[in-house]
Each structure stands twice: as C-alpha cells, then as structure tokens.
Design an enzyme around this catalytic site. Structure first.
Site, short mmCIF file in Angstrom:
data_model
loop_
_atom_site.label_atom_id
_atom_site.label_comp_id
_atom_site.label_asym_id
_atom_site.label_seq_id
_atom_site.Cartn_x
_atom_site.Cartn_y
_atom_site.Cartn_z
N LYS A 90 -9.03 27.40 -12.11
CA LYS A 90 -9.94 28.11 -13.00
C LYS A 90 -11.36 27.58 -12.88
CE LYS A 90 -7.19 30.33 -16.50
NZ LYS A 90 -6.82 30.42 -17.92
N LYS A 144 -0.15 34.61 -6.70
CA LYS A 144 0.51 35.10 -7.92
C LYS A 144 -0.18 36.36 -8.45
CE LYS A 144 -0.78 33.33 -11.87
NZ LYS A 144 -1.04 32.64 -13.12
N LYS A 195 -3.22 38.58 -14.43
CA LYS A 195 -3.81 39.58 -15.30
C LYS A 195 -5.34 39.53 -15.28
CE LYS A 195 -2.31 37.66 -19.54
NZ LYS A 195 -2.57 36.22 -19.77
P1 TYM Z 1 -0.38 33.55 -19.29
O1 TYM Z 1 -1.01 34.30 -20.40
O2 TYM Z 1 -1.16 33.38 -18.03
O3 TYM Z 1 1.00 34.21 -18.89
C1 TYM Z 1 1.96 34.53 -19.89
C2 TYM Z 1 3.35 34.32 -19.36
O4 TYM Z 1 3.57 35.13 -18.21
C3 TYM Z 1 4.00 34.32 -17.11
N1 TYM Z 1 3.42 34.88 -15.88
C4 TYM Z 1 4.13 35.24 -14.81
N2 TYM Z 1 5.46 35.22 -14.57
C5 TYM Z 1 5.88 35.67 -13.37
N3 TYM Z 1 5.03 36.14 -12.41
C6 TYM Z 1 3.70 36.17 -12.61
N4 TYM Z 1 2.88 36.63 -11.67
C7 TYM Z 1 3.20 35.71 -13.86
N5 TYM Z 1 1.95 35.62 -14.39
C8 TYM Z 1 2.12 35.09 -15.63
C9 TYM Z 1 3.44 32.94 -17.41
O5 TYM Z 1 4.14 31.93 -16.72
C10 TYM Z 1 3.59 32.87 -18.91
O6 TYM Z 1 4.90 32.50 -19.25
N6 TYM Z 1 -1.00 28.96 -21.03
C11 TYM Z 1 -0.17 30.13 -21.10
C12 TYM Z 1 -0.09 30.75 -22.49
C13 TYM Z 1 0.37 29.79 -23.53
C14 TYM Z 1 1.70 29.35 -23.72
C15 TYM Z 1 1.63 28.43 -24.81
C16 TYM Z 1 2.92 29.63 -23.09
C17 TYM Z 1 -0.42 29.18 -24.44
N7 TYM Z 1 0.34 28.36 -25.24
C18 TYM Z 1 2.78 27.80 -25.27
C19 TYM Z 1 4.07 28.98 -23.57
C20 TYM Z 1 3.99 28.07 -24.64
C21 TYM Z 1 -0.75 31.17 -20.17
O7 TYM Z 1 -1.93 31.16 -19.87
O8 TYM Z 1 0.12 32.13 -19.80
#
Ligand code: TYM
Length: 337
Positions: free
Chosen positions: A115, A197, A200
């Site tokens: 990032k 990957k 979003k």
């Molecule tokens: P974030 O918002 O980037 O993604 C949310 C969830 O989606 C999963 N994910 C994916 N899984 C499979 N293939 C992909 N291409 C893909 N892109 C995203 C992520 O692994 C995630 O599970 N830091 C976290 C959000 C967060 C969080 C937490 C998660 C904040 N606090 C506490 C769990 C527990 C994040 O940015 O995920």
C-alpha cells in the site's frame, strides 16, 4: 453439557466495491458459519481512512456494504452487524496494543509495503498501524475463529503474537484466535493480471467483478478476461494462471469439481468456457442483487440495524477493554463511585 458456541469476528473494509473475491474468500463462509457460531460481522470503516476518502461517498458505501451483507445471507437477527466506528472500544484497545507492538513487526507487513508503494504521496501513520487496529477488532470479541482470505494471514499471525505477549505479561486477557482460510477460493485472482490478487481498489475495473455489476458487464468482463496461450482448458496455476483462476471460480459457483469441469470444457475453446463462467456467476449474483435493491431502499431498516449492532457489539467490546485497562493498572472508572 454442551459448551456455548464459539465467537467469530470478521470484517471488510468499506472501500471500493464489494467484489467477488470478498464474497468467495470471506462473506460466503460467514453465511455458512452463522448457524454454528456466535458471530460479529463488521463494516471496517475506520480502516478505510488510511487512504484519502470522499466523505459523502464513504457514507453511502457503508450503507451499500451493510445492505449487501444482508442480501448475501447474513441474518441480522442471528448475528451482530455493526460499524467499527460506532464502537469506541476499537480505538481504545488499539492504542494499548500499539504499546505492545514493535516497529520491526509492522515494517514486515507485506500489505503495508504494497500500500505504501501504491499511495506513495500519503504514507501515513494509520497505514503503518493498521494491523494493530485489526488485532484490536478481533481480540475485542474474544474471537476463536476469524474467517478471511489468504491475504490476511500475516495480520492474523501478528494478532496471535500480540495476544500471546499480553497474556504472558498480564494473565489471560485475550482469547488466541485462529484464522479460518478456506481450502478453495482463498485467493481469487485479477481477471486482467491473473498472477495478482483480485482487489476491490484496483484502478482497472475490468480486473474484478463487483457484486453489483450488471449481467451484461459481468459477461463482458469474463469475455475480456486475460487467458493463457494455447486453447485447452485445464488446471495449472503456474503455466495457466488465467484459466486456472476461472476454473476455480466456476467450480465454486457450480459446486462441481475442477476435474469434472476440465472434462466438460477441455476442448471447445476458451470462448465457450469463459461464457460458462460468466453465466454461472450471473446466476449466483442476480438473486443477491435483487435482495440488495429492496434492502438498500429501506433506510429506516438499515439505521435500526446499525443502532442495534452498535449496542450489542459495544456490550461485548467494552468488557474486553476494561479487562485490558484494568490489567495494565489504569484506574477503573467504576472504582470512583
Ligand atoms: P478486505 O476488505 O481487503 O477484504 C475483505 C475480505 O475479503 C478477502 N479477500 C479475498 N479473498 C479471496 N480472494 C481475493 N481476491 C480477496 N480479496 C479480499 C480478504 O482476505 C478479507 O477476508 N484488513 C481487512 C479487513 C478487516 C478485518 C478485521 C478482517 C479489518 N479488521 C478483522 C478480519 C478481522 C481487509 O482489508 O480486508
């Protein structure tokens, strides 16, 4: 005697669009696990502030994401759905945990490195401390299990390290959480660069499927998906990352094995195969989109969900902050009366 259900906490950052990667890697498993566990599902809105946001768009997006959680099948009566920013305990615990985190640990985080490359003009302290806030999110809910995609594994490891460290010095404050990373679909790849990957926040909209993309757009995105040389459809993540990613998607969407799909689509060309993937995704997403539109129009309902969620989440989270502050030697406010 049966033991009480274990706790789950998970969340998605309310940035960009909710995409198929989020659904397959995380949300669909939340839906599956909600009957078995005591679940807290969060809109990770504070996390989005690490990147400059348009305030109006952010607010609308939080409602969009909430409506999508419900449309995807998260039952708000069974689970606690809430916005992270409505529960002050998240920032309260994050501060205390920061004081247990070494700079070297945060420097090693691959998401921070990625990032800060992508947002070179705004490498703020929030971006650096982000994994500590995430650890607080998890530890506040005494979560035993955290269902996430593969990219969150390193953050989960840090969370476990911090919890273990605090417990070592101060007794049993935290439950040590386990990641739940699904065996298939934990890393859905970009449709344009299948060695990367699906994300979003990718600037190229062709690289992801948003859950709210129209059927036409979905079909076009799959038709334009970057595939590999050759014309045979078979799974080989190294030699054929594009086709392998599409096979994984089709397998999850249709609940079929990769080998059955290889047999069905091996010959006949990439075109027919890509159309089949697009159609399977559309079939899966159309009912979600229909439910979403109904829910999203009901502003009163969404407001009530947030109020109810904030209250229930705070009840749990406040007890853990108190436990931690008390153990650290801060004067409990309750002792003053
Ligand atoms: P974030 O918002 O980037 O993604 C949310 C969830 O989606 C999963 N994910 C994916 N899984 C499979 N293939 C992909 N291409 C893909 N892109 C995203 C992520 O692994 C995630 O599970 N830091 C976290 C959000 C967060 C969080 C937490 C998660 C904040 N606090 C506490 C769990 C527990 C994040 O940015 O995920």
């Amino acid at each position: 005697m049966t033991s009480p259900p274990k706790n789950i906490l998970s969340g998605i950052q309310t940035s960009g669009h909710l995409i198929l990667g989020n659904y397959i890697g995380a949300l669909s498993h939340w839906v599956r696990m909600q009957d078995e566990y005591n679940c807290y599902f969060m809109l990770a809105d504070l996390h989005t502030l690490t990147v400059t946001q348009d305030p109006k768009a952010l607010r609308e997006r939080c409602y969009d994401f909430l409506a999508l959680y419900v449309a995807c099948g998260i039952d708000p009566e069974k689970n606690v759905l809430f916005a992270q920013s409505h529960v002050p305990a998240h920032t309260q615990l994050a501060w205390a945990l920061c004081c247990f985190t070494q700079l070297g640990e945060l420097n090693r985080m691959t998401q921070f490195k990625d990032k800060s490359q992508r947002h070179a003009a705004n490498i703020n302290a929030g971006l650096f401390n982000y994994p500590v806030l995430m650890a607080a999110d998890i530890l506040l809910y005494d979560a035993h299990l955290v269902p996430v995609g593969e990219d969150q594994r390193q953050h989960l490891e840090l969370t476990r390290d911090l919890a273990t460290r605090v417990n070592h010095y101060h007794g049993d404050i935290f439950v040590i959480p386990e990641p739940y990373i699904p065996p298939s679909g934990a890393r859905i790849m970009s449709l344009q660069e299948p060695t990367k990957k699906m994300s979003k926040s990718d600037a190229n909209e062709q690289s992801y499927i948003a859950l709210l993309d129209t059927s036409d757009v979905i079909l076009k995105k799959f038709k334009r998906a970057v595939t590999d040389s050759g014309s045979e459809v078979y799974y080989d993540a190294v030699e054929k990352p594009g086709i392998s990613n599409l096979l994984t998607l089709l397998s999850i969407m249709t609940n079929s094995s990769i080998s059955a799909l290889e047999e069905e689509y091996r010959t006949g060309g990439y075109g027919r195969f890509k159309t089949a993937v697009g159609e399977a995704v559309i079939e899966h997403l159309v009912p979600i989109q229909q439910r979403y539109h109904e829910i999203r129009e009901d502003a009163g309902y969404l407001t009530r969900l947030l109020q109810q969620g904030a209250q229930k989440a705070s009840e749990q989270a406040d007890t853990v902050v108190k436990r931690m502050y008390n153990a650290l030697g801060l004067i409990p406010q309750s002792s003053l009366s």
